[in-house]
Design an enzyme around this catalytic site. Sequence first.
Site, PDB file in Angstrom:
ATOM      1  N   ARG A  67       9.381  -0.542 -36.464  1.00 35.42           N
ATOM      2  CA  ARG A  67      10.677  -0.512 -37.133  1.00 35.42           C
ATOM      3  C   ARG A  67      11.682  -1.444 -36.457  1.00 35.42           C
ATOM      4  NH1 ARG A  67      15.266   2.748 -36.355  1.00 35.42           N
ATOM      5  NH2 ARG A  67      16.467   2.995 -38.252  1.00 35.42           N
ATOM      6  N   CYS A  71      42.600  -0.938 -14.165  1.00 33.08           N
ATOM      7  CA  CYS A  71      41.804   0.182 -13.649  1.00 33.08           C
ATOM      8  C   CYS A  71      40.435  -0.331 -13.231  1.00 33.08           C
ATOM      9  CB  CYS A  71      41.652   1.267 -14.704  1.00 33.08           C
ATOM     10  SG  CYS A  71      40.461   2.528 -14.223  1.00 33.08           S
ATOM     11  N   CYS A  96      43.999   9.311 -13.569  1.00 34.22           N
ATOM     12  CA  CYS A  96      42.664   8.705 -13.608  1.00 34.22           C
ATOM     13  C   CYS A  96      42.025   8.827 -12.227  1.00 34.22           C
ATOM     14  CB  CYS A  96      42.781   7.243 -14.022  1.00 34.22           C
ATOM     15  SG  CYS A  96      41.252   6.333 -13.798  1.00 34.22           S
ATOM     16  N   GLU A 128       8.652  16.879 -47.103  1.00 36.05           N
ATOM     17  CA  GLU A 128       7.547  16.456 -46.220  1.00 36.05           C
ATOM     18  C   GLU A 128       7.911  16.793 -44.785  1.00 36.05           C
ATOM     19  OE1 GLU A 128       7.681  12.245 -46.674  1.00 36.05           O
ATOM     20  OE2 GLU A 128       7.330  12.335 -48.816  1.00 36.05           O
ATOM     21  N   LYS A 150      13.309  14.443 -50.098  1.00 32.55           N
ATOM     22  CA  LYS A 150      13.575  13.187 -50.802  1.00 32.55           C
ATOM     23  C   LYS A 150      13.714  13.488 -52.288  1.00 32.55           C
ATOM     24  CE  LYS A 150      10.695  10.800 -47.495  1.00 32.55           C
ATOM     25  NZ  LYS A 150       9.426  10.125 -47.219  1.00 32.55           N
ATOM     26  N   LYS A 192      16.751  19.346 -39.845  1.00 34.91           N
ATOM     27  CA  LYS A 192      16.119  19.504 -38.536  1.00 34.91           C
ATOM     28  C   LYS A 192      15.959  20.972 -38.180  1.00 34.91           C
ATOM     29  CE  LYS A 192      15.923  15.246 -36.776  1.00 34.91           C
ATOM     30  NZ  LYS A 192      16.643  15.004 -35.578  1.00 34.91           N
ATOM     31  N   CYS A 224      41.786   5.103 -10.626  1.00 35.65           N
ATOM     32  CA  CYS A 224      42.895   4.225 -10.241  1.00 35.65           C
ATOM     33  C   CYS A 224      44.196   4.986 -10.041  1.00 35.65           C
ATOM     34  CB  CYS A 224      43.095   3.121 -11.272  1.00 35.65           C
ATOM     35  SG  CYS A 224      43.759   3.686 -12.833  1.00 35.65           S
ATOM     36  N   CYS A 246      42.811   6.722 -19.480  1.00 35.76           N
ATOM     37  CA  CYS A 246      43.511   6.124 -18.359  1.00 35.76           C
ATOM     38  C   CYS A 246      44.432   5.038 -18.915  1.00 35.76           C
ATOM     39  CB  CYS A 246      42.474   5.515 -17.427  1.00 35.76           C
ATOM     40  SG  CYS A 246      43.158   4.315 -16.300  1.00 35.76           S
ATOM     41  N   LYS A 298       8.705  16.366 -41.055  1.00 33.18           N
ATOM     42  CA  LYS A 298       9.200  15.158 -40.366  1.00 33.18           C
ATOM     43  C   LYS A 298       8.397  14.981 -39.085  1.00 33.18           C
ATOM     44  CE  LYS A 298      13.362  12.791 -38.903  1.00 33.18           C
ATOM     45  NZ  LYS A 298      12.996  12.471 -37.521  1.00 33.18           N
ATOM     46  N   ALA A 344       0.841  -1.209   0.000  1.00 30.55           N
ATOM     47  CA  ALA A 344       0.000   0.000   0.000  1.00 30.55           C
ATOM     48  C   ALA A 344       0.874   1.257   0.000  1.00 30.55           C
ATOM     49  CB  ALA A 344      -0.907  -0.009   1.222  1.00 30.55           C
ATOM     50  N   ASP A 345       1.949   1.238   0.801  1.00 26.42           N
ATOM     51  CA  ASP A 345       2.843   2.401   0.834  1.00 26.42           C
ATOM     52  C   ASP A 345       3.548   2.590  -0.505  1.00 26.42           C
ATOM     53  OD1 ASP A 345       2.164   3.063   3.336  1.00 26.42           O
ATOM     54  OD2 ASP A 345       3.983   2.313   4.325  1.00 26.42           O
ATOM     55  N   TYR A 346       3.913   1.444  -1.101  1.00 23.34           N
ATOM     56  CA  TYR A 346       4.574   1.506  -2.402  1.00 23.34           C
ATOM     57  C   TYR A 346       3.618   2.123  -3.440  1.00 23.34           C
ATOM     58  CZ  TYR A 346       6.709  -0.113  -6.746  1.00 23.34           C
ATOM     59  OH  TYR A 346       7.243  -0.172  -8.011  1.00 23.34           O
ATOM     60  N   ASP A 347       2.366   1.679  -3.424  1.00 27.01           N
ATOM     61  CA  ASP A 347       1.389   2.228  -4.361  1.00 27.01           C
ATOM     62  C   ASP A 347       1.203   3.721  -4.147  1.00 27.01           C
ATOM     63  OD1 ASP A 347       1.101  -0.190  -5.498  1.00 27.01           O
ATOM     64  OD2 ASP A 347      -0.755  -0.727  -4.442  1.00 27.01           O
ATOM     65  N   TYR A 369       4.364   7.623 -46.109  1.00 26.95           N
ATOM     66  CA  TYR A 369       5.363   8.435 -46.790  1.00 26.95           C
ATOM     67  C   TYR A 369       6.472   7.697 -47.532  1.00 26.95           C
ATOM     68  CZ  TYR A 369       7.724   7.674 -42.264  1.00 26.95           C
ATOM     69  OH  TYR A 369       8.269   7.120 -41.141  1.00 26.95           O
ATOM     70  N   ASP A 412       7.051  13.583 -35.649  1.00 26.96           N
ATOM     71  CA  ASP A 412       7.708  13.004 -34.488  1.00 26.96           C
ATOM     72  C   ASP A 412       6.823  11.907 -33.911  1.00 26.96           C
ATOM     73  OD1 ASP A 412       9.734  12.737 -32.759  1.00 26.96           O
ATOM     74  OD2 ASP A 412       9.400  14.606 -31.674  1.00 26.96           O
ATOM     75  N   LEU A 449      17.426   8.246 -41.339  1.00 25.49           N
ATOM     76  CA  LEU A 449      17.834   9.354 -42.206  1.00 25.49           C
ATOM     77  C   LEU A 449      19.027  10.079 -41.613  1.00 25.49           C
ATOM     78  CD1 LEU A 449      14.281  10.862 -42.782  1.00 25.49           C
ATOM     79  CD2 LEU A 449      15.684   9.759 -44.524  1.00 25.49           C
TER      80      LEU A 449
HETATM   81  S1  IVH Z   1      11.394   8.591 -44.792  1.00 21.42           S
HETATM   82  C1  IVH Z   1      14.564   5.515 -46.019  1.00 21.42           C
HETATM   83  N1  IVH Z   1       9.666  10.492 -44.275  1.00 21.42           N
HETATM   84  O1  IVH Z   1      12.141   9.873 -39.334  1.00 21.42           O
HETATM   85  C2  IVH Z   1      13.804   6.684 -45.512  1.00 21.42           C
HETATM   86  N2  IVH Z   1      10.734   9.439 -42.422  1.00 21.42           N
HETATM   87  O2  IVH Z   1      15.029   9.883 -38.835  1.00 21.42           O
HETATM   88  C3  IVH Z   1      12.803   6.334 -44.502  1.00 21.42           C
HETATM   89  N3  IVH Z   1       9.988  10.251 -40.252  1.00 21.42           N
HETATM   90  O3  IVH Z   1      12.566   6.407 -39.040  1.00 21.42           O
HETATM   91  C4  IVH Z   1      12.198   7.448 -43.758  1.00 21.42           C
HETATM   92  N4  IVH Z   1       8.542  11.726 -40.993  1.00 21.42           N
HETATM   93  O4  IVH Z   1      10.315   7.435 -38.303  1.00 21.42           O
HETATM   94  C5  IVH Z   1      10.527   9.606 -43.759  1.00 21.42           C
HETATM   95  N5  IVH Z   1       8.084  12.158 -43.990  1.00 21.42           N
HETATM   96  C6  IVH Z   1       8.932  11.271 -43.466  1.00 21.42           C
HETATM   97  C7  IVH Z   1       9.105  11.132 -42.067  1.00 21.42           C
HETATM   98  C8  IVH Z   1      10.027  10.203 -41.589  1.00 21.42           C
HETATM   99  C9  IVH Z   1       9.080  11.183 -39.912  1.00 21.42           C
HETATM  100  C10 IVH Z   1      10.802   9.488 -39.273  1.00 21.42           C
HETATM  101  C11 IVH Z   1      10.792   7.989 -39.485  1.00 21.42           C
HETATM  102  C12 IVH Z   1      12.241   7.611 -39.659  1.00 21.42           C
HETATM  103  C13 IVH Z   1      12.935   8.760 -39.008  1.00 21.42           C
HETATM  104  C14 IVH Z   1      14.332   8.926 -39.544  1.00 21.42           C
END
Ligand code: IVH
Length: 689
Positions: free
Chosen positions: A148, A442, A418, A125, A300, A324, A421, A436, A127, A45-48, A236, A129, A94
Site C-alpha cells: 500500500r 524557547c 514552560c 467482512e 461495505k 473495531k 524556557c 509556551c 477486518k 563478538a560482545d555486540y553480537d 476483498y 490484521d 477506512l
Molecule cells: S477495504 C477503500 N476490507 O484495513 C477500502 N480493508 O483500516 C479499502 N483491511 O488498509 C479497504 N480487512 O489493510 C478492507 N475486509 C477488509 C479488510 C481491510 C483488513 C485493512 C486494509 C486497510 C485497512 C484500513
Amino acid sequence: MTADPRPVEDLTEEDAAAELARLAIEIAHHDTAYHTRDAPEISDADYDDLRRRNAAIEARFPALIREDSPSSRVGGEPATGFAKVRHRTPMLSLDNAFGAEEFEEFCARIRRFLALTGTLSFVAEPKIDGLSISLTYENGHFVRGATRGDGTEGEDVTANLKTMKSVPDRLRGKVPALIEIRGEVFMTKADFLALNQAQAGAGGKIFANPRNAAAGSLRQMDPSITASRPLSLFAYAQGESSEPVAETHWAYLQRLQEWGFSVNPLSRRLHDESEAEAFQNDIGLQRAGLGYDIDGVVYKLDDLRLQTRLGFVGRAPRWAIAWKFPAEQATTVLKEIGIQVGRTGALTPVARLEPVNVGGVLVQNATLHNEDEIARKDIRIGDTVVLQRAGDVIPQIVSVVLDRRPPDAEPFKFPDLCPACGSHAVRPPGEVVRRCTGGLTCPAQRVERLIHFVSRPAFDIDGLGEKTIQEFYNEGWLHSPADLFRLPEREAEIATREGWGKTSARNLARAIANRRRVPLERFIYALGIRRIGATNARLLARHYGSYQNWRTQMLAATTIGSDERLALGSIIGIGPAIAEELAEFFGEHRNVETIDELARELTIEEAVVEQAADSPVAGKTVVFTGTLETMTRPEAKARAEALGAKVTDSVSKKTDIVVVGADAGSKARKAAELGVRTLTEEEWKALVD
Ligand code: IVH
C-alpha cells in the site's frame, strides 16, 4: 557488558521486561557509536552477544517485545530497495466506528448524502490484521503486485507475491483486460508461532505479532525467503478495472472466488443495516478461536453504484467503515507526569508508567492529552490506572482505580510556566492546549523543530541525533534550520569535541552538504507545520510542483475565502481544516522569514505535478444554485471536486459554470448578467457522467 548473566529460562516476566529495556538502550548506544561516530566501544563478538541475548529473551517472552526493540531495527529490516509503483487507483484506508451508535451515525451520513430514506444493505467482512496489497492482472496474467505504501505509491513486491500459493498466476474464466485486485496478506497464528520458534533456533529475527511477521516476510529483497514463509491472502476490494465486473460488492466477491482468490468465509451479506450489531457480536465471540488475528469488522455498502456516488472524503470512502472491537486494557501504576514541549509549543502531559503488557505490547508511557483530561479523570501521581490500547493508537489512560489511591496523592497541578524556557504557558479561551509563549526563543521548541528537520523522512541527516542537536544548540551554533548548512564551516572545531574525531566531523559535513539538494516534498515535511506529515507534504508537492509556486499560493491562501484557499482545501486528502493550518503558518511572518532564509541555502527540486483529472470540468470553477433533484448539494460538490473542478458559493467573472436547479434566484440572474455558462442539472450530469 551489562547483560544479566542468568539463563533466560530462569528469568521472571518482570526481570525479562527490565532486561529488554536495558538491552534496547545499550544496543542503541553501541549502534550509534559504531555507525554514526565510527567509534565502536566494544568488540563485534560482545555486540553480537548482546543481540543474541535480546533475541533469546524475546523468543521466550514475545509479549514483552518493545516498540524500540533492537531486533526490529536490523535483520529483516524494512527493505528500501524496492522499486516504487504508482497505484492506478489510490489505496485508501477506512474510518473507524467504536460501537453501535457510531455505526448508526455512519448509516445516517450515507442517507443524508444520497437523500435516501430506506435501510441500507451491506457486506460485512472480518477486518484482517495484516498488510494490504494491490495485484494487477493483464489479460488474466499476474503482472505486478505492490504494497500500500502511502496509498498513492507502494513498493513493487511482485517477485515475492509470485511465491505465494494464494496469489493466482493466471485467473480462471472471463476477466477484464486490466484489473487491480486488493486484499490482505497475513500469517495465521499457528504459522507465526512456528516461524518464531524456528527463528529463535536459528538466531534470526523474532516477530512481535503475526502482522509484523507477514510484513517482514513480504518485504524481503530475496524472494526465496518470502517463499519459505507461510503467507496467506484474502481478497476483498477492487482497484482499477477496464470494465465493470459486478453491480454489488457481494457479486464482486463471488467473481473473485471464480477467478481463483480466497475470500474470507465469514463474510456475509446483510440485507438490512439492523443486522450489523448481531453480526459484530457474533464475530467478536468467534475472534479468539479464529486461526488469524482480526481487529474488527468492515461494513461495505453493497450497491456499487451507490459506492461510486458516495466517493471519498480525505483518505477514506464514505461507503465503508471499520467497526473495531473494544480496545485491550490493563492496569498499572502512574509513577510520574512528565511535560513535553512540542515543536509548536504545546505542553503535553505524558504519563510515565510501571511497564505493563497491553495486548501484546509493552507500554511504559501514555498520553494524557491535556490538563482538562487530567482534571476530568482526576489522575494523580501514585494512582493505579486502567490503560487501553486500540490498534496502532497511542495508549491512553481510561480511568483511575480509586480504592487503590495512596492516601497522600495530591491533585496534579499543571504548570503555567514552560518547563523548558520558563516563559508563561497560556491557554487561550476556548482552547484545551496550553502553549509556551516563548515562540522561537524557547529552546525546547527550537530543538524539537531541528530534530524533526533532520529526521529521516525530512532532511535525513546522518550523524545528527537528538543529543548532538541539543549540544550544538547550547553552543549557539544551531538555532534555525538554515544554521545547519553553516555547520560544515565548523568541521575542524567539531572534530576536536569530545566523542568526535576527524572522520566523524568530516562525515557530518559531507552528510549536510549532500542535502543541499532536496525534493520539494521533503522540504515541506521538514518545516514541521502542524498536521503536515509526510503524506500531506507529498500531496502538496505534487499539486504545486515548484517551491516558488507553493510559496506564492500559500501566501495568497492566507486570505480567507480566496480562490487559493479554496483550491488548497479542495485537494483530495487535504481538506479545509488542514488548509487553515497552512494559512495560519504562512500568516506568521517569522515563519516566512525562516523559510526564505533556509531556501536560500538550498536547491529545492520540483515535483512532478499531478495531472488534473481527465474530465471536461477539470480546473473549472463551478457554482451550484437552486434545488437539485437527483443528488444532494454535498454529493454534487464532492463529485465535481473529484473530477478536478473547484466549487465555490458565489458567482463572479471567474466562474466557468453555474448549475441551475429548481427555484434558483439571484445567482442564476447574476450568471446571466455576466454571461457565465449555465447548465441545468440534467445537462450537468450529461457532461460529467
Ligand atoms: S477495504 C477503500 N476490507 O484495513 C477500502 N480493508 O483500516 C479499502 N483491511 O488498509 C479497504 N480487512 O489493510 C478492507 N475486509 C477488509 C479488510 C481491510 C483488513 C485493512 C486494509 C486497510 C485497512 C484500513
